[in-house]
Design a protein around this motif. Structure first.
Motif, mmCIF file in Angstrom:
data_model
loop_
_atom_site.group_PDB
_atom_site.id
_atom_site.type_symbol
_atom_site.label_atom_id
_atom_site.label_comp_id
_atom_site.label_asym_id
_atom_site.label_seq_id
_atom_site.Cartn_x
_atom_site.Cartn_y
_atom_site.Cartn_z
ATOM 1 N N ARG A 38 -1.415 10.234 5.106
ATOM 2 C CA ARG A 38 -1.334 8.758 4.887
ATOM 3 C C ARG A 38 -0.049 8.143 4.804
ATOM 4 O O ARG A 38 0.324 7.046 5.379
ATOM 5 C CB ARG A 38 -2.396 8.507 3.967
ATOM 6 N N TYR A 39 0.599 8.699 3.980
ATOM 7 C CA TYR A 39 2.164 8.257 3.650
ATOM 8 C C TYR A 39 2.912 8.460 5.043
ATOM 9 O O TYR A 39 3.781 7.523 5.077
ATOM 10 C CB TYR A 39 2.863 9.393 2.544
ATOM 11 N N GLU A 40 2.896 9.487 5.809
ATOM 12 C CA GLU A 40 3.274 9.433 7.182
ATOM 13 C C GLU A 40 2.998 8.377 8.005
ATOM 14 O O GLU A 40 4.232 7.884 8.693
ATOM 15 C CB GLU A 40 3.404 10.784 7.522
ATOM 16 N N GLU A 41 1.697 8.165 7.874
ATOM 17 C CA GLU A 41 1.172 7.043 8.804
ATOM 18 C C GLU A 41 1.691 5.889 8.466
ATOM 19 O O GLU A 41 1.986 4.968 9.389
ATOM 20 C CB GLU A 41 -0.302 7.022 8.548
ATOM 21 N N PRO A 85 0.675 -1.051 0.094
ATOM 22 C CA PRO A 85 -0.037 -0.036 0.054
ATOM 23 C C PRO A 85 0.809 1.159 -0.086
ATOM 24 O O PRO A 85 0.427 2.510 -0.564
ATOM 25 C CB PRO A 85 -0.918 -0.126 1.341
ATOM 26 N N VAL A 86 1.958 1.387 0.568
ATOM 27 C CA VAL A 86 2.776 2.600 0.922
ATOM 28 C C VAL A 86 3.268 2.943 -0.610
ATOM 29 O O VAL A 86 3.459 3.940 -1.042
ATOM 30 C CB VAL A 86 3.867 2.270 1.735
ATOM 31 N N SER A 87 3.464 2.062 -1.492
ATOM 32 C CA SER A 87 4.060 2.318 -2.630
ATOM 33 C C SER A 87 3.065 2.889 -3.648
ATOM 34 O O SER A 87 3.178 3.915 -4.402
ATOM 35 C CB SER A 87 4.761 0.949 -3.469
ATOM 36 N N ALA A 147 3.207 6.761 -5.342
ATOM 37 C CA ALA A 147 2.799 6.841 -6.386
ATOM 38 C C ALA A 147 1.973 8.063 -6.709
ATOM 39 O O ALA A 147 2.142 9.150 -7.378
ATOM 40 C CB ALA A 147 2.522 5.645 -7.498
ATOM 41 N N GLU A 148 0.946 8.029 -5.777
ATOM 42 C CA GLU A 148 0.013 9.238 -5.915
ATOM 43 C C GLU A 148 0.605 10.527 -5.551
ATOM 44 O O GLU A 148 0.149 11.619 -6.037
ATOM 45 C CB GLU A 148 -1.250 8.779 -4.818
ATOM 46 N N LEU A 149 1.198 10.354 -4.530
ATOM 47 C CA LEU A 149 2.178 11.550 -4.059
ATOM 48 C C LEU A 149 3.003 12.305 -5.065
ATOM 49 O O LEU A 149 3.001 13.440 -5.275
ATOM 50 C CB LEU A 149 2.919 11.144 -2.826
ATOM 51 N N ARG A 150 3.658 11.320 -5.974
ATOM 52 C CA ARG A 150 4.597 11.845 -6.944
ATOM 53 C C ARG A 150 3.636 12.670 -8.218
ATOM 54 O O ARG A 150 3.851 13.707 -8.764
ATOM 55 C CB ARG A 150 5.347 10.901 -7.531
ATOM 56 N N GLU A 151 2.364 11.927 -8.479
ATOM 57 C CA GLU A 151 1.515 12.628 -9.529
ATOM 58 C C GLU A 151 1.061 13.956 -8.919
ATOM 59 O O GLU A 151 0.889 14.826 -9.822
ATOM 60 C CB GLU A 151 0.275 11.534 -9.572
ATOM 61 N N LEU A 152 0.749 13.894 -7.712
ATOM 62 C CA LEU A 152 0.106 15.157 -7.158
ATOM 63 C C LEU A 152 1.054 16.499 -7.251
ATOM 64 O O LEU A 152 0.751 17.456 -7.462
ATOM 65 C CB LEU A 152 -0.626 14.876 -5.782
ATOM 66 N N GLU A 153 2.460 16.051 -6.872
ATOM 67 C CA GLU A 153 3.535 16.939 -6.948
ATOM 68 C C GLU A 153 3.629 17.396 -8.225
ATOM 69 O O GLU A 153 3.972 18.832 -8.283
ATOM 70 C CB GLU A 153 4.979 16.391 -6.101
ATOM 71 N N ILE A 162 -4.312 20.551 -3.804
ATOM 72 C CA ILE A 162 -3.382 20.730 -2.650
ATOM 73 C C ILE A 162 -4.203 20.118 -1.372
ATOM 74 O O ILE A 162 -3.594 19.284 -0.521
ATOM 75 C CB ILE A 162 -3.342 22.254 -2.173
ATOM 76 N N GLU A 163 -5.548 20.274 -1.353
ATOM 77 C CA GLU A 163 -6.301 19.470 -0.138
ATOM 78 C C GLU A 163 -5.992 17.914 -0.154
ATOM 79 O O GLU A 163 -5.896 17.270 0.814
ATOM 80 C CB GLU A 163 -7.841 19.734 -0.422
ATOM 81 N N ARG A 164 -5.959 17.330 -1.473
ATOM 82 C CA ARG A 164 -5.815 16.095 -1.679
ATOM 83 C C ARG A 164 -4.292 15.633 -1.231
ATOM 84 O O ARG A 164 -4.161 14.515 -0.685
ATOM 85 C CB ARG A 164 -6.131 15.506 -2.929
ATOM 86 N N TYR A 165 -3.436 16.503 -1.728
ATOM 87 C CA TYR A 165 -2.006 16.279 -1.191
ATOM 88 C C TYR A 165 -1.882 16.046 0.147
ATOM 89 O O TYR A 165 -1.049 15.264 0.661
ATOM 90 C CB TYR A 165 -0.998 17.300 -1.894
#
Length: 540
Positions: free
Chosen positions: A128-131, A91-93, A97-103, A119-122
């Motif tokens: 979630r990524y930190e969690e 799940p973390v990967s 991937a979504e984090l990179r798309e949002l960036e 920005i809200e979704r980011y």
């Protein structure tokens, strides 16, 4: 967690399973054993749903995550080894991937009107990524790769430039980083050096999930598993305990079954003798009929099914001189890397040297120097009088003729040998029945390695130079080879990551370290006792 219930499975004309059942429970570490072709890989594929049983079912508890490592790693290129490993981290990967798309979206001028939502979704995805401890993922991926002997440059370089063996390590690292609820590992010990093997052993010991694995390394399996599932004649037989316990229990079960079979056969013979003797006498008609009915109702005990492992015996080799190998003042460099500098080394008749050293220390280089595949930059490498060398290396497989069958290769190499000895030789190395008529081009890497070894050992050398000779050999073939080499009258110089092989055959150890080269009298077992480690730089 996983239940295998009354499965039957047939591939072509080969029956793999007949109403077989087993279970994998939480926390169990299970070794899956059975001869080549018994159905181990098919069982893995049924568990992950890539194959279906013909009858019965394989069920996995809801929500259980499974990581499967197989020998077929597929294509890898265009990314670093670290990125490839992180991409399989569950799940973390996906979150990464979504984090990179949002960036990327945040700096895209064409999406300015969506920026508030992006920005809200980011923020949500970042939380979630930190969690999931995502920011530690790169470090954890590097830690796993380092354990599997990757250098920093290999971690950051294009994974497509790596050899097949190193790509397998990347695929294995993906599963280890993922830490799923269940790991299915099909021969994870192949292609690993001893240091990586010991690291993996420790990792799996500390892994809290369930494990089902195959391995041709009995020492590796024995230190990890607490249960064995054996595939035997279409059945799945479970044994609680490690591999050594399984071997002992299986032998006891065979002995008990043989005794039951012999007792029943003696009883049957006695009853049949009575029936034959009195069947024509009217006075004994009722007794004869009673015994006939009794025999019809008896459940017959089958004799134990013994696996046929043909023993290989060396023909006597010509005796060599006392001094077999002599290196004087040898220096060897690859670019800026110094492998040997003024190295002296003498091997005498009937010595069996195993070469120890971390990855890249120069173990295979030493074997190549001795075999003449490589030349020293300085110094001399000389082979003694009457020495006949047999050299086993991975590239030796390249000399095989793909258009020939296995039997034709053997017959061409030994035209005077006769069919019976060559068929017996092929059988010793796992080529029985119709296998001997296979074309060399269709053989797997392991089968080619076995063929090369068979050809090397049939015309006996008195010096064996072996680079990882047990790769791809199954447990039975490996045991046969160890028994054969233990009777070998000549001299040996070898590299191996198999501790059973090392302990059974060596009587000298050469350890190559950054601090220098060290020689030990006594074999690998004594080396471990004296140094306190099983491989250079690793504490036991």
């Amino acid at each position: 967690m996983i239940r295998i219930e009354n499965i039957s499975k047939q591939l072509s004309h080969r029956i793999l399973f007949i109403e077989a059942s087993a279970a994998l429970n939480r926390g169990e570490k299970i070794g899956l054993v059975g001869p080549n072709g018994a159905g181990k890989t098919s069982l893995f594929r049924m568990i992950i749903g890539h194959e279906q049983p013909d009858e019965g079912q394989v069920s996995v508890d809801k929500g259980v995550s499974i990581g499967y490592f197989s020998q077929d790693v597929g294509e890898m290129s265009g990314r670093s080894a670290v990125a490839e490993v992180m991409d399989g981290a569950g799940p973390v990967s996906e979150v990464a991937a979504e984090l990179r798309e949002l960036e990327a979206a945040m700096v895209d001028p064409d999406r300015m009107d969506e920026m508030d939502a992006i920005i809200e979704r980011y923020g949500e995805v970042q939380a979630r990524y930190e969690e999931l401890d995502g920011y530690a993922l790169d470090g954890r991926a590097r830690e796993v790769l380092a354990g599997l002997s990757f250098s920093e440059s290999m971690m950051d370089g294009d994974v497509g430039a790596l050899s097949g063996g190193w790509k397998m390590r990347v695929a294995l690292a993906r599963i280890l980083l993922m830490r799923p609820d269940v790991m299915l590992l099909d021969e994870p010990s192949n292609h690993l050096d001893l240091e990586s093997l010991i690291w993996l052993e420790q990792f799996l010991k500390g892994y809290e999930g369930a494990l089902l694995m195959t391995s041709h390394d009995r020492e590796f399996m024995n230190r990890i598993v607490n249960k064995i599932i054996e595939i035997d004649a279409g059945q799945l037989n479970s044994y609680s305990g490690d591999y050594v316990f399984y071997e002992g229990q299986r032998a006891l079960n065979e002995k008990h079954q043989q005794s039951q079979f012999e007792r029943q056969q003696a009883m049957l013979a006695k009853e049949i003798k009575f029936i034959e003797r009195f069947k024509a006498r009217a006075s004994h008609a009722s007794q004869v009929q009673s015994r006939v009915k009794k025999l019809e109702k008896i459940d017959r005990v089958e004799p134990p099914k013994r696996r046929q492992v043909v023993a290989f015996e060396f023909q006597p080799a010509p005796r060599s001189g006392e001094d077999v190998i002599n290196l004087k003042g040898v220096s060897k460099r690859y670019g800026d890397k110094v492998i040997y500098d003024g190295f002296d080394f003498m091997v005498r008749r009937r010595e069996r040297w195993c070469i120890m050293g971390i990855n890249g220390a120069g173990k295979s280089t030493l074997l190549k120097l001795v075999a003449g595949d490589s030349k020293p930059d300085d110094g001399t490498v000389s082979i003694g009088a009457s020495v006949k060398m047999g050299y086993f290396a991975q590239h030796a497989m390249d000399v095989l003729d793909g258009d020939m069958t296995i039997f034709e290769m053997l017959e061409t190499s030994f035209p005077r040998a006769g069919q019976a000895p060559l068929r017996a030789l092929a059988g010793c190395f796992g080529f029985s029945g119709d296998d001997i008529d296979k074309r060399v081009r269709v053989l797997s890497g392991g089968e080619k390695a076995r063929l090369v070894m068979a050809m090397m050992l049939f015309d006996p050398p008195n010096l064996l130079v072996l680079d990882e000779p047990t790769n791809h050999l199954d447990l039975d073939t490996k045991e046969m080879l160890i028994k054969a080499l233990s009777q070998f009258e000549g001299t040996m110089l070898f590299v191996s990551h198999d501790r059973h092989f090392l302990g059974a055959l060596s009587n000298r150890v050469l350890e190559i370290t950054p601090e220098g080269v060290f020689q030990y009298g006594g074999g690998y077992t004594e080396y471990v006792e004296r140094t306190g480690h099983e491989a250079p730089g690793l504490r036991s």
